[in-house]
Motif scaffolding. Structure first.
Motif, PDB file in Angstrom:
ATOM      1  N   SER A 362       0.830  -1.210   0.000  1.00 33.53           N
ATOM      2  CA  SER A 362       0.000   0.000   0.000  1.00 33.53           C
ATOM      3  C   SER A 362       0.861   1.256   0.000  1.00 33.53           C
ATOM      4  O   SER A 362       0.505   2.265  -0.632  1.00 33.53           O
ATOM      5  CB  SER A 362      -0.942  -0.002   1.203  1.00 33.53           C
ATOM      6  OG  SER A 362      -0.231   0.048   2.434  1.00 33.53           O
ATOM      7  N   THR A 363       2.000   1.213   0.692  1.00 38.50           N
ATOM      8  CA  THR A 363       2.893   2.378   0.700  1.00 38.50           C
ATOM      9  C   THR A 363       3.500   2.600  -0.672  1.00 38.50           C
ATOM     10  O   THR A 363       3.597   3.745  -1.148  1.00 38.50           O
ATOM     11  CB  THR A 363       4.003   2.188   1.752  1.00 38.50           C
ATOM     12  OG1 THR A 363       3.413   1.975   3.035  1.00 38.50           O
ATOM     13  CG2 THR A 363       4.905   3.403   1.810  1.00 38.50           C
ATOM     14  N   GLN A 366       0.848   4.152  -2.768  1.00 41.43           N
ATOM     15  CA  GLN A 366       0.646   5.567  -2.438  1.00 41.43           C
ATOM     16  C   GLN A 366       1.759   6.431  -3.022  1.00 41.43           C
ATOM     17  O   GLN A 366       1.496   7.510  -3.576  1.00 41.43           O
ATOM     18  CB  GLN A 366       0.593   5.736  -0.921  1.00 41.43           C
ATOM     19  CG  GLN A 366       0.370   7.173  -0.479  1.00 41.43           C
ATOM     20  CD  GLN A 366       0.362   7.315   1.032  1.00 41.43           C
ATOM     21  OE1 GLN A 366       0.466   6.334   1.758  1.00 41.43           O
ATOM     22  NE2 GLN A 366       0.239   8.542   1.510  1.00 41.43           N
ATOM     23  N   THR A 369       1.362   6.737  -6.745  1.00 39.70           N
ATOM     24  CA  THR A 369       0.207   7.575  -7.112  1.00 39.70           C
ATOM     25  C   THR A 369       0.444   9.044  -6.787  1.00 39.70           C
ATOM     26  O   THR A 369       0.202   9.934  -7.618  1.00 39.70           O
ATOM     27  CB  THR A 369      -1.049   7.079  -6.379  1.00 39.70           C
ATOM     28  OG1 THR A 369      -1.286   5.717  -6.727  1.00 39.70           O
ATOM     29  CG2 THR A 369      -2.266   7.930  -6.751  1.00 39.70           C
ATOM     30  N   ASP A 370       0.914   9.316  -5.566  1.00 42.43           N
ATOM     31  CA  ASP A 370       1.071  10.703  -5.115  1.00 42.43           C
ATOM     32  C   ASP A 370       2.396  11.319  -5.545  1.00 42.43           C
ATOM     33  O   ASP A 370       2.544  12.543  -5.543  1.00 42.43           O
ATOM     34  CB  ASP A 370       0.963  10.770  -3.592  1.00 42.43           C
ATOM     35  CG  ASP A 370      -0.404  10.329  -3.086  1.00 42.43           C
ATOM     36  OD1 ASP A 370      -1.335  10.253  -3.911  1.00 42.43           O
ATOM     37  OD2 ASP A 370      -0.527  10.032  -1.885  1.00 42.43           O
TER      38      ASP A 370
END
Length: 969
Positions: A362-363, A366, A369-370
């Motif tokens: 998940s990190t 993220q 994506t970010d």
């Protein structure tokens, strides 16, 4: 045929990044390839590497690596490798087994010594004796001394790998790699699995050498200021004895998985009452081979940005989660054809492995994506660029670093020159960084990559006993198949091997090993320019040395101003300065700032006995490096770190304490001999006692207790940290050490003075560090199948006043008696003695040792070897070896630091010259003097053992009261 006619020149170009003229040759007769780098590096390097992909986990390549250095056609003695250790000026001498290759590198600053090393190594790899007895000694054999005794396995590699597999971190690395490459050679244990090593036969061993150790399968490398033509002459003399041969040594590509896989396993560990966090988890990916230098550099940069420092986003997310005590893995490695990437945690509850895996994924999602913070990208790019341009490899020869870089592509049919040139790749990456390159790479390499495994390990306190029982059962089955005559044959083989191991080499054959003479040695010490003065009321050491446009700066603070009860806090205090942030910026911003503006800022400690003094030199250092335009910013950062670190950051400090604890526990097996040495000497001198408080078993116990106190009594912990800062960082008892050429220092001196004036000043009193030293004999229990056995004493306290010539006697002792008794005959991976002339501390140590009492008996008999005298050739070799140790190669920053440290320990140039003279004039009388001292250690020394419970309790059973037993892990 002339030498040059024997080779075809394939490439010839200048590589500015490494200041070398690079020529790639192919030997016409055999197809052997040679990369020859001509440059101004006086630390000359040679290496020859063979592709050696194993087909199983018997450790065949590893055992062969050991064995080829045990005698050859031209040098038919038991241990030419050891003779070189004893009597060479080498700056590097070793051999290494990798999952797909075996490398034999050497380095020396002395030209004739360099040629000597090259010749011995070439003869060793191409024409080794590798008898069955050598295979049995270095690999494995059955040992039986009495028909009524149990059959046992012995062998140097066998016991070395038992030590490796006693380390949970090593088990994790092994299982993780094998999980990703189940169908190819990387799915085997190249070092050897102790359970599989006894499956290897001598015939297989011989065939492996015949197949792979051939010039047609060789990659030879030279770098340095030696003659380029002579390099080719040396190689052709060996290559030309062979004809071209087809060698199938290619590493096949692992077919890709369609979906991720999960592996659950255990390691031999101890389960503590009430503690569930004995697990580890690693999420691993197989990566496609990098297409070019840009992609390989991108891999390194991305790994650094994700997890390469405590502020990196993936590492920080894992640390902040509270799911574990420390990080495992570090991103994408570069050693395999299809690289392996790993991220994970240790000190977890195995039931939380899924949570760690989910957090990693998940990190990464993220971040992809970010986007990666621009400051992080800028800092990483600057850090990598600084490192590439500085090309400072520390004690590792620069040429060897270039050799292994080249092999990354060269071994698999790629361009060996491409990895050495970085300018174009770096420029390309800088351009790509602004357009989302690294975010795209996270998705391509990790998130969309289904060739992934998650490995979960947990401690099993019964696994060690099961492994021992399984080995005993296997041996019992072998024993049951042996009739009376076969048992007699095993006993006879055991006696034969021991006799061969104890036999003395023919002096005429030993004399064939090339060596320098005493006349070839420099009689005077090498000095470093130093100006001693003051700057802003602070003692200044300045060294005018060429540093490629970099200022190296060390700020030192005398630890003697601190109460001794504060000393165990120092390792974590130092980390807190760098990793908690300041009142103006969090530690992520601080880390980015350091990366953007400097070549690095680091904290460390220096500790040593002082000359003619019962006290110690004990210092805390903050060191930095920067180009002139960034010196002011580097000093501003240093000021913020020293005076404004967030020592009230409780959660961050606890994270660091847990990491420190987990890291120390992980080092117990790999660094067991150093831990034993520290413990052994802790009751002898002030400096050694401090070393134990800040880095030994006492420190581990302190950190374990500190973790609890952070929760129960944070106020006292925080008060101690602040007391250290308020007391220590005072320019009244500080030193500043600068290394740079005069033009750089001329620009920076005023900025450094202004910085120092901002530090508090005052005359601080020295604290009372008096300690009632009480050496003890101890058995420190860990879950391991090998031991680390130490015995020692302080020779000054026993009334001995030895000279530097004792180092020659110790060199001889280590390379003859202890090598034979502890390693060759005892089966340990290593055995040695150490003596610090300044403190008087002496110790015997073994490494990955299957024995305990037998090793102590070997120590107690050491004086006989010294009293037996030494021949002229051995004496000369040992003197040369010690001079080589004294004249080790250093880069300019290390020269400046060493010069400063000599000042702080009272080591004058006159004393250095005196000691060199003592070494050069060593006589048999010096061996007799050490023999007398060693006898005193036998009678009055104390013992420390780190090892398995069965070995330690068994030793106490045979010699009641020998060891005071403590469970460490």
């Amino acid at each position: 045929m002339s030498t040059h006619d024997a080779f075809e020149l394939v490439r010839d170009e200048h590589i500015a990044e490494v200041n070398s003229q690079a020529k790639l040759y192919r030997h016409k007769k055999t197809g052997a390839e040679v990369l020859s780098l001509v440059n101004d590096d006086e630390n000359k390097v040679f290496g020859i590497t063979f592709k050696t992909p194993p087909e199983d986990s018997t450790g065949i390549a590893h055992i062969l690596e050991h064995s080829v250095l045990c005698g050859s056609r031209k040098y038919p003695v038991k241990k030419p490798f050891v003779e070189l250790i004893k009597g060479s000026l080498n700056t590097f001498l070793n051999a290494m087994t990798f999952p797909d290759k075996t490398a034999y590198p050497v380095a020396s600053q002395n030209l004739q010594d360099f040629y000597n090393l090259v010749d011995v190594y070439l003869d060793a790899v191409f024409f080794p004796l590798i008898s069955e007895d050598t295979f049995r000694q270095e690999g494995w054999h059955y040992e039986l001394e009495d028909a009524a005794a149990p059959l046992v396995y012995k062998g140097v590699v066998f016991n070395e790998m038992k030590g490796v597999f006693s380390s949970p971190d090593s088990v994790m690395r092994d299982i993780s790699q094998r999980s990703l490459y189940p169908d190819i050679t990387y799915g085997k244990s190249s070092g050897g699995d102790p359970k599989a090593i006894p499956d290897l036969s001598y015939q297989q061993f011989k065939r492996f050498h015949e197949k792979f150790y051939h010039p047609s399968n060789a990659r030879a490398f030279f770098s340095g200021d030696d003659d380029a033509g002579e390099r080719l002459s040396i190689l052709d003399a060996y290559f030309s004895e062979f004809d071209r041969a087809p060698v199938d040594a290619e590493v096949q590509l692992q077919p890709r998985f369609n979906q991720p896989r999960n592996i659950v396993a255990t390691y031999a560990g101890t389960k503590e009452d009430g503690k569930a966090r004995d697990g580890m988890v690693s999420v691993n990916w197989m990566i496609d081979p990098p297409a070019d230098k840009t992609e390989s550099l991108s891999h390194g940069l991305l790994s650094y940005m994700l997890a390469g420092n405590p502020a990196a986003p993936l590492r920080k997310a894992l640390t902040d989660s509270g799911l574990g005590e420390g990080i495992t893995g570090g991103g994408i490695g570069s050693g395999l054809r299809q690289p392996m990437a790993s991220f994970g945690m240790k000190g977890i509850d195995a039931a939380d492995a899924g949570k760690v895996e989910a957090l990693i994924l998940s990190t990464l999602e993220q971040i992809a994506t970010d986007g990666i913070d621009k400051q992080t990208v800028e800092a990483a790019l600057n850090t990598f660029e600084f490192s590439l341009r500085e090309n400072n490899t520390g004690s590792f020869p620069r040429g060897m670093s270039m050799m292994f870089s080249a092999l990354g592509t060269w071994l698999h049919g790629g361009d060996p020159l491409a990895p050495l040139a970085f300018e174009s790749a770096l420029t390309t990456l800088k351009e790509k960084a602004a357009s989302g390159h690294f975010e795209s790479e996270i998705r391509r390499l990790f998130l969309d990559n289904m060739h992934r495994t998650t490995v979960t390990l947990s401690a099993d306190d019964k696994q060690g006993a099961r492994d021992v029982a399984a080995e005993e059962a296997r041996l019992a089955k072998v024993r049951a198949r042996l009739d009376v005559e076969a048992i007699k044959a095993v006993i006879a083989d055991t006696e034969k091997l021991k006799a061969l191991q104890e036999a003395v080499d023919d002096p005429a054959q030993l004399a064939k090993i090339p060596t320098l003479g005493l006349a070839d040695l420099e009689r005077t010490i090498r000095t470093v320019p130093i100006d001693i003065g003051a700057l802003a009321g602070t003692k200044l050491f300045y060294h005018d040395l060429p540093t490629l446009g970099i200022l190296y700066l060390d700020l030192g603070f005398d630890l003697h101003v601190l109460d001794k009860g504060l000393l165990p806090y120092l390792p974590l205090f130092g980390r807190a300065l760098m990793q908690t942030g300041t009142s103006k910026e969090d530690f992520v911003s601080l880390t980015q700032r350091i990366g953007r503006s400097t070549g690095g800022i680091a904290q460390h400690r220096g500790l040593s006995a002082r000359q003619n003094d019962s006290g110690s030199a004990a210092w805390f250092f903050l060191s930095g490096k920067a180009v002139p335009d960034k010196v002011e910013e580097m000093l501003a950062i240093m000021g913020d770190v020293l005076l404004d670190a967030r020592l009230d950051n409780r959660e961050r400090f606890k994270q660091m304490a847990l990491e420190e604890k987990a890291g120390f526990e992980a080092r117990l097996v790999p660094s067991g001999n150093s831990i034993v040495d520290t413990r052994l000497k802790s009751g002898l001198t002030e400096a050694s006692w401090i070393a134990e408080q800040m880095g030994g078993i006492s420190y581990l116990n302190f950190v374990r207790d500190l973790v609890k106190r952070i929760d129960s009594d944070w106020d006292s912990v925080q008060a101690a940290l602040k007391r250290i800062r308020d007391t220590l960082f005072n320019r009244g008892r500080a030193v500043v050490n600068a290394t740079a050429d005069a033009s750089i220092w001329g620009r920076a001196q005023g900025e450094v003075a202004s910085f120092l004036e901002r530090l508090p000043s005052g005359n601080l009193a020295l604290a009372d560090w008096s300690v009632d030293f009480k050496p003890r004999s101890e058995g420190l229990i860990i879950p391991a199948q090998v031991n680390y056995v130490g015995k020692g004493a302080n020779l000054k306290a026993l009334g001995f006043d030895l000279t530097a010539a004792s180092s020659v006697a110790i060199k001889f002792l280590n390379t003859t008696y202890l090598w034979d008794k502890v390693r060759v005959q005892g089966g340990a991976y290593g055995g040695s003695s150490r003596f610090d002339l300044t403190s008087g501390n002496f110790s015997f140590l073994s490494y990955r040792d299957p024995n305990l009492l037998k090793t102590l008996d070997a120590y107690d008999g050491a004086s006989k070897a010294l009293n037996a005298g030494i021949g002229d050739n051995d004496l000369t070799r040992s003197i040369i070896g010690v001079i080589g140790d004294m004249d080790g190669y250093e880069f300019p920053d290390a020269k400046g630091y060493s010069s400063m440290w000599r000042q702080l320990t009272g080591t004058t140039e006159a004393l250095r010259q005196q000691r060199r003279d003592e070494v050069l004039n060593t006589s048999v009388a010096d061996f007799k003097a050490l023999a007398e001292a060693v006898d005193a250690v036998r009678d009055k020394g104390h013992v420390v053992v780190l090892g398995g419970e069965a070995a330690i309790t068994g030793a106490n059973g045979k010699r009641p009261g020998l060891l005071e037993v403590t469970k460490v892990l």
